[in-house]
Scaffold this motif. Structure first.
Motif, PDB file in Angstrom:
ATOM      1  N   ASN A   1      -5.834   0.241  -5.871  1.00  0.00           N
ATOM      2  CA  ASN A   1      -6.362   0.490  -4.527  1.00  0.00           C
ATOM      3  C   ASN A   1      -7.835   0.139  -4.327  1.00  0.00           C
ATOM      4  O   ASN A   1      -8.222  -0.330  -3.251  1.00  0.00           O
ATOM      5  CB  ASN A   1      -6.184   1.971  -4.155  1.00  0.00           C
ATOM      6  CG  ASN A   1      -4.715   2.368  -4.140  1.00  0.00           C
ATOM      7  OD1 ASN A   1      -3.837   1.499  -4.116  1.00  0.00           O
ATOM      8  ND2 ASN A   1      -4.434   3.648  -4.162  1.00  0.00           N
TER       9      ASN A   1
ATOM     10  N   ALA B   1       0.833  -1.220   0.000  1.00  0.00           N
ATOM     11  CA  ALA B   1       0.000   0.000   0.000  1.00  0.00           C
ATOM     12  C   ALA B   1       0.861   1.261   0.000  1.00  0.00           C
ATOM     13  O   ALA B   1       0.484   2.265  -0.613  1.00  0.00           O
ATOM     14  CB  ALA B   1      -0.937  -0.007   1.199  1.00  0.00           C
TER      15      ALA B   1
ATOM     16  N   ILE C   1      -3.048  -5.371  -4.923  1.00  0.00           N
ATOM     17  CA  ILE C   1      -2.436  -4.051  -5.141  1.00  0.00           C
ATOM     18  C   ILE C   1      -1.285  -4.166  -6.142  1.00  0.00           C
ATOM     19  O   ILE C   1      -1.180  -3.386  -7.092  1.00  0.00           O
ATOM     20  CB  ILE C   1      -1.928  -3.460  -3.795  1.00  0.00           C
ATOM     21  CG1 ILE C   1      -3.113  -3.120  -2.893  1.00  0.00           C
ATOM     22  CG2 ILE C   1      -1.065  -2.220  -4.034  1.00  0.00           C
ATOM     23  CD1 ILE C   1      -2.722  -2.678  -1.489  1.00  0.00           C
TER      24      ILE C   1
END
Lengths: 90, 640
Positions: free
Chosen positions: B553, B124, B575
């Motif tokens: 995302n 992330a 991701i």
């Protein structure tokens, strides 16, 4: 070491109901948006047809999608606030 | 294009910059903790946050890029306005409140809240950085475009100025100063765009839009076997004839000055229409319409060739209402300028020829995105359109710099309310983009070299005061958005990666310092990219950032919120697949091949917008990996 929120968040008893309403309103808007994309893909010539007040479908639908998002936002907030006030009373 | 610099413009620009820096100094003294630095302490009022959402979101892409795209390609540019706004519906109905509940400072916090997974933290934080950098490039390009007419400085200096100011804003007071900069800028942008639109409607439509408008030369020609043999006007000499993409282009000389013309044959009558052209000589020197740039022979363009109101042809309309304006353009004929490039000996010529376009084609999709059979639309063209609309719809609620704004308000209710204020302000602004774009298209203000400058240059036709204010606001627009992006990137590096992933022991003060250093690093990187990507339409670039965000995302956010079987590895892999596939498709797309100097048709993937492939791929990865790693969730539950 879980990541807690920056400020303390109170328990919201209306959260589940609000989430359900959110999903329903999201689906409704997505269908309208998908309609616009579908016309663009399958019947693009329709976009030029006059609809209301001498304006073509492209303009009415495009403006409509923007205005609809704003109106649905206010409706969503009205119902969510109502649920919160009712369910989080105690 | 050469622009005249005005002292007014410089004064207003300096005032805006001074205001922004003053705010940063003021808030710097109050920002001591990491909560204050990354999330403004979580105490911003929802109404302020709502307008700050608008300030954060209405970036250079919205103001400069969309207006420019509408000015050059009509309704197809407005598709971006529709898609960008529709994306807020996803944010409001599905993401706003749960994300506020889950996160602390960053998007990674929210994704990782249930798992405390190193995989998620790493994936992330990388995703936040990549999306933010993709988004940063067009902002910096837009900043460079702005300072050319505003301050008379080269493009690269604009990029450096923005980069330096933003690094200062972020490094001094973090999210608090960023919020108030975005609030002021969001409010000013909406107010002055409304004023500009009122000017456009008051001005109406006219065949001679402004006193400086250049009337293009049209000369009679004698043609044999599709080749121009002579021109009756003896002051012109035919020097060369070329056929490029089925267009006959003729080089004429008058008084020893060359000019390129396009041959038009209508009702057996041949005419030569003047073109705009830039010659790059073999020694690298650039000539504008055959002369150095300083001689100002390169004109601003875009005008109406025929105005029809209620079935009657008129020279001008006078003031019109908002719907009357749209209808009048739809019934009329507009001269657009289309680009063509060809070699002449060792010189390279880029020319723009007059392309009369019926208004009805301007006011519906099709000029940029081919959709009808008549325009030769292929399946890939249609997939491109679908892919763009999908990415715009799903991208907004996956942009890390937008998501972190949910942590600046005190409650979930405030998060929701601020989103609605944001939607109202942004929606209203997007309606105005159609008027600003069309206004630029018909008022002789377009710079064919830079579509991004359409709206500010339009403002200049209504007076230097309005131009100065609009340009300064556009500059503030870039400052506001870039600040948000650098805060998000700084959080990804210092908070997500160094603090949470590497678990480096740091005091709260050191965490803030690490954030500031990260902001400095990202700022310098953004400056470099802004200089390298000069000349690209900023809205197109932001469209790509949306595609990467929607692919990398959004599946992770939505499945985390709505599918109980989601696992940490599922999120992390989704991701990664989202990032790799979306960027991979972009790198091998026709637009990028054009940038590499290769033939766009030879691109292995005929899609410019990757969302239609990369989003489903990321979703599929998340589902498969989650189902394969259900044991992880069971183990976690048992340990709890």
């Amino acid at each position: 070491m879980l990541h807690e929120p920056a400020v303390e968040i109170k328990t919201d008893k209306a959260a589940a109901k609000k989430a359900k309403l959110g999903v329903k309103m999201f689906i409704a808007y997505t269908l309208v948006y998908a309609g616009f994309v579908f016309i663009g893909l399958s019947k693009p010539e329709w976009m030029g047809l006059e609809l209301i007040g001498k304006q073509n479908i492209a303009i009415i639908y495009g403006f409509g999608l923007i205005v609809l998002a704003i109106v649905m936002g206010f409706i969503y907030n009205y119902f969510c606030t109502k649920m919160e006030n009712k369910m989080n009373k105690n | 294009m050469i622009y005249e610099v005005s002292n007014w413009a410089i004064a207003i620009f300096l005032f805006i910059v001074g205001l922004v820096l003053g705010l940063s100094f003021y808030f710097a003294r109050k920002t001591k903790s990491s909560s204050g630095y990354y999330a403004a302490g979580g105490h911003i009022h929802w109404a302020v946050n709502g307008i700050a959402f608008a300030g954060d979101y209405l970036s250079a892409a919205s103001f400069l890029g969309i207006c420019g795209m509408i000015a050059f390609s009509g309704y197809d540019g407005f598709l971006y306005s529709i898609g960008y706004l529709a994306g807020w519906v996803v944010a409001l109905f599905l993401v706003a409140e749960p994300l506020k509940k889950l996160g602390k400072y960053t998007f990674t916090d929210a994704l990782d809240a249930k798992f405390d997974s190193k995989h998620i933290k790493l994936a992330a934080s990388i995703s936040t950085l990549i999306v933010s950098v993709f988004y940063l490039i067009p902002q910096m390009v837009g900043a460079g475009d702005l300072v050319v007419p505003l301050l008379g400085l080269p493009h690269w200096i604009g990029v450096v100025i923005v980069g330096s100011i933003v690094i200062f804003i972020v490094a001094t007071a973090g999210m608090t100063s960023t919020t108030y900069v975005q609030f002021i800028k969001g409010a000013l942008l909406v107010i002055f765009s409304t004023i500009l639109t009122i000017y456009i409607l008051q001005n109406g439509l006219s065949l001679k839009p402004n006193k400086n408008h250049h009337t293009f030369t049209q000369i009679e020609a004698l043609v044999t076997n599709d080749t121009v043999v002579s021109v009756p006007d003896s002051s012109f000499v035919v020097k060369n004839t070329k056929v490029v993409n089925n267009l006959v282009l003729v080089k004429l000389a008058k008084d020893n000055i060359d000019g390129w013309y396009k041959l038009n044959v209508k009702d057996n009558q041949a005419t030569l229409d003047e073109m705009l052209y830039i010659t790059v000589l073999s020694n690298g020197e650039k000539l504008y319409n055959g002369a150095p740039k300083s001689e100002r022979k390169f004109y601003q363009v875009g005008h109406l060739s025929k105005i029809i109101v209620d079935g009657k042809e008129v020279d001008k309309t006078g003031p019109v209402g908002p719907f009357e304006f749209i209808k009048a353009i739809e019934s009329s004929e507009i001269i657009r300028f289309s680009k063509i490039a060809f070699p002449e000996g060792e010189d390279k010529i880029t020319a723009w020829y007059q392309n009369p376009t019926p208004g009805e084609n301007i006011m519906k999709p099709g000029l940029l995105y081919k959709l009808t059979k008549a325009s030769g639309a292929t399946l890939w063209d249609k997939l491109n359109f679908l892919s763009l609309m999908l990415a715009l719809f799903l991208g907004t609620s996956a942009l890390p710099h937008i998501l972190i704004r949910y942590y600046t308000v005190p409650s979930q209710r405030a998060a929701r309310k601020s989103t609605i204020v944001g939607i109202a302000a942004i929606g209203f602004f997007y309606i105005l983009t159609l008027y600003m774009g069309l206004g630029s298209m018909i008022n002789g203000t377009l710079d064919v070299e830079s579509s991004n400058m359409s709206a500010p240059l339009l403002a200049r036709t209504f007076g230097i005061g309005l131009f100065s204010i609009i340009s300064a606001i556009a500059f503030a627009t870039v400052l506001g958005t870039v600040s948000g992006l650098i805060i998000a990137s700084s959080g990804a590096i210092a908070h997500d990666f160094i603090d949470k992933y590497l678990r480096v022991e740091m005091s709260d003060k050191s965490k803030v310092r690490a954030g500031k250093f990260a902001a400095l690093g990202v700022g310098l990187f953004a400056i470099t990219l802004g200089i390298l990507f000069k000349g690209m339409n900023v809205s197109f670039l932001v469209g790509l950032a949306f595609a990467v965000a929607a692919s990398a995302n959004l599946p992770a956010i939505l499945f985390l919120l709505f599918w109980k079987k989601t696992t940490a590895k599922g999120i992390a892999w989704s991701i990664i697949v989202g990032i790799v596939s979306s960027i991979g498709i972009i790198l091998f797309s026709p637009t990028m091949y054009d940038k590499y100097g290769l033939l766009p048709k030879s691109a292995p993937i005929p899609l410019d917008n990757p969302g239609i492939i990369s989003i489903p791929l990321a979703v599929l990865t998340l589902v498969i990996v989650s189902l394969m790693t259900q044991k992880d969730n069971l183990t976690k539950k048992q340990s709890i």
